[in-house]
Design a protein around this motif. Structure first.
Motif, PDB file in Angstrom:
ATOM      1  N   UNK A 102       0.532  34.052  34.176  1.00 35.54           N
ATOM      2  CA  UNK A 102       0.460  35.509  34.288  1.00 35.54           C
ATOM      3  C   UNK A 102       1.511  36.019  35.276  1.00 35.54           C
ATOM      4  N   UNK A 103       1.618  35.367  36.413  1.00 33.96           N
ATOM      5  CA  UNK A 103       2.598  35.780  37.420  1.00 33.96           C
ATOM      6  C   UNK A 103       4.036  35.607  36.933  1.00 33.96           C
ATOM      7  N   UNK A 104       4.250  34.662  36.035  1.00 33.21           N
ATOM      8  CA  UNK A 104       5.611  34.433  35.533  1.00 33.21           C
ATOM      9  C   UNK A 104       6.169  35.653  34.811  1.00 33.21           C
ATOM     10  N   UNK A 105       5.297  36.494  34.285  1.00 33.51           N
ATOM     11  CA  UNK A 105       5.754  37.690  33.579  1.00 33.51           C
ATOM     12  C   UNK A 105       6.298  38.745  34.534  1.00 33.51           C
ATOM     13  N   UNK A 106       6.018  38.622  35.825  1.00 29.27           N
ATOM     14  CA  UNK A 106       6.486  39.596  36.808  1.00 29.27           C
ATOM     15  C   UNK A 106       7.787  39.169  37.476  1.00 29.27           C
ATOM     16  N   UNK A 107       8.195  37.944  37.260  1.00 26.37           N
ATOM     17  CA  UNK A 107       9.396  37.404  37.887  1.00 26.37           C
ATOM     18  C   UNK A 107      10.510  37.373  36.839  1.00 26.37           C
ATOM     19  N   UNK A 138       8.721  51.550  27.578  1.00 22.13           N
ATOM     20  CA  UNK A 138       7.601  51.599  26.640  1.00 22.13           C
ATOM     21  C   UNK A 138       7.555  50.344  25.779  1.00 22.13           C
ATOM     22  N   UNK A 139       8.698  49.909  25.301  1.00 19.44           N
ATOM     23  CA  UNK A 139       8.760  48.688  24.497  1.00 19.44           C
ATOM     24  C   UNK A 139       8.346  47.474  25.327  1.00 19.44           C
ATOM     25  N   UNK A 140       8.837  47.416  26.552  1.00 19.91           N
ATOM     26  CA  UNK A 140       8.473  46.296  27.425  1.00 19.91           C
ATOM     27  C   UNK A 140       6.970  46.309  27.723  1.00 19.91           C
ATOM     28  N   UNK A 141       6.406  47.478  27.915  1.00 13.00           N
ATOM     29  CA  UNK A 141       4.961  47.572  28.157  1.00 13.00           C
ATOM     30  C   UNK A 141       4.149  47.035  26.990  1.00 13.00           C
ATOM     31  N   UNK A 142       4.569  47.363  25.785  1.00 13.64           N
ATOM     32  CA  UNK A 142       3.898  46.845  24.591  1.00 13.64           C
ATOM     33  C   UNK A 142       4.023  45.324  24.523  1.00 13.64           C
ATOM     34  N   UNK A 143       5.229  44.822  24.767  1.00 11.85           N
ATOM     35  CA  UNK A 143       5.438  43.369  24.719  1.00 11.85           C
ATOM     36  C   UNK A 143       4.672  42.654  25.826  1.00 11.85           C
ATOM     37  N   UNK A 172       6.519  35.364  24.877  1.00 13.25           N
ATOM     38  CA  UNK A 172       7.015  35.232  26.244  1.00 13.25           C
ATOM     39  C   UNK A 172       8.523  35.360  26.312  1.00 13.25           C
ATOM     40  N   UNK A 173       9.206  34.760  25.364  1.00 11.25           N
ATOM     41  CA  UNK A 173      10.665  34.878  25.335  1.00 11.25           C
ATOM     42  C   UNK A 173      11.112  36.305  25.014  1.00 11.25           C
ATOM     43  N   UNK A 174      10.458  36.936  24.060  1.00 15.66           N
ATOM     44  CA  UNK A 174      10.816  38.311  23.710  1.00 15.66           C
ATOM     45  C   UNK A 174      10.511  39.243  24.887  1.00 15.66           C
ATOM     46  N   UNK A 175       9.371  39.041  25.528  1.00 14.61           N
ATOM     47  CA  UNK A 175       9.002  39.863  26.678  1.00 14.61           C
ATOM     48  C   UNK A 175       9.984  39.640  27.828  1.00 14.61           C
ATOM     49  N   UNK A 176      10.397  38.403  28.028  1.00 17.95           N
ATOM     50  CA  UNK A 176      11.363  38.098  29.079  1.00 17.95           C
ATOM     51  C   UNK A 176      12.705  38.773  28.846  1.00 17.95           C
ATOM     52  N   UNK A 231      16.497  43.321  29.949  1.00 17.56           N
ATOM     53  CA  UNK A 231      17.173  44.524  29.453  1.00 17.56           C
ATOM     54  C   UNK A 231      16.756  45.732  30.289  1.00 17.56           C
ATOM     55  N   UNK A 232      15.481  45.815  30.613  1.00 18.77           N
ATOM     56  CA  UNK A 232      14.999  46.918  31.440  1.00 18.77           C
ATOM     57  C   UNK A 232      15.651  46.898  32.814  1.00 18.77           C
ATOM     58  N   UNK A 233      15.692  45.726  33.439  1.00 21.45           N
ATOM     59  CA  UNK A 233      16.242  45.628  34.792  1.00 21.45           C
ATOM     60  C   UNK A 233      17.759  45.726  34.841  1.00 21.45           C
ATOM     61  N   UNK A 234      18.435  45.084  33.897  1.00 19.79           N
ATOM     62  CA  UNK A 234      19.886  44.950  33.995  1.00 19.79           C
ATOM     63  C   UNK A 234      20.685  45.995  33.203  1.00 19.79           C
TER      64      UNK A 234
END
Length: 96
Positions: free
Chosen positions: A76-81, A45-50, A13-17, A22-25
């Motif tokens: 689950x929703x926390x991953x979208x915020x 692509x990396x974020x999708x895998x994570x 979760x931390x790595x995905x966050x 990184x993707x957004x900013x």
């Protein structure tokens, strides 16, 4: 930390966050302001895998810990915020 289902969920979760931030900013501004679209391609692509690994870890923790559907849905929703997985980590730290 990686020895328990919650530990693995917290770690991924931390790595995905971080990858989401990184993707957004970083990657998105590089794509639209500096005309470097490869940044989004690679980071996306990396974020999708994570993200997929996060969902698998969440499913595993749900089965092991027998959480309620509502808690898993909120996780689950926390991953979208943005920063959502970090707030989830704080909640999971208390449970672990």
């Amino acid at each position: 930390m990686l020895k328990t289902a919650i530990g693995r969920l917290r770690w991924i979760g931390n790595v995905e966050g971080v990858s989401y931030l990184v993707l957004l900013l970083i990657a998105m501004p590089l794509k639209y302001w500096a005309d470097i679209p490869i940044a989004v391609t690679i980071t996306g692509a990396l974020h999708g895998l994570l993200f997929t690994l996060f969902l698998l870890a969440l499913l595993h923790a749900w089965i092991v810990r027998k959480w309620s559907f509502l808690f898993v849905f909120i996780a689950f929703l926390s991953a979208f915020i943005p920063l959502g997985t970090f707030f989830l980590d704080a909640r999971l730290r208390k449970e672990a």
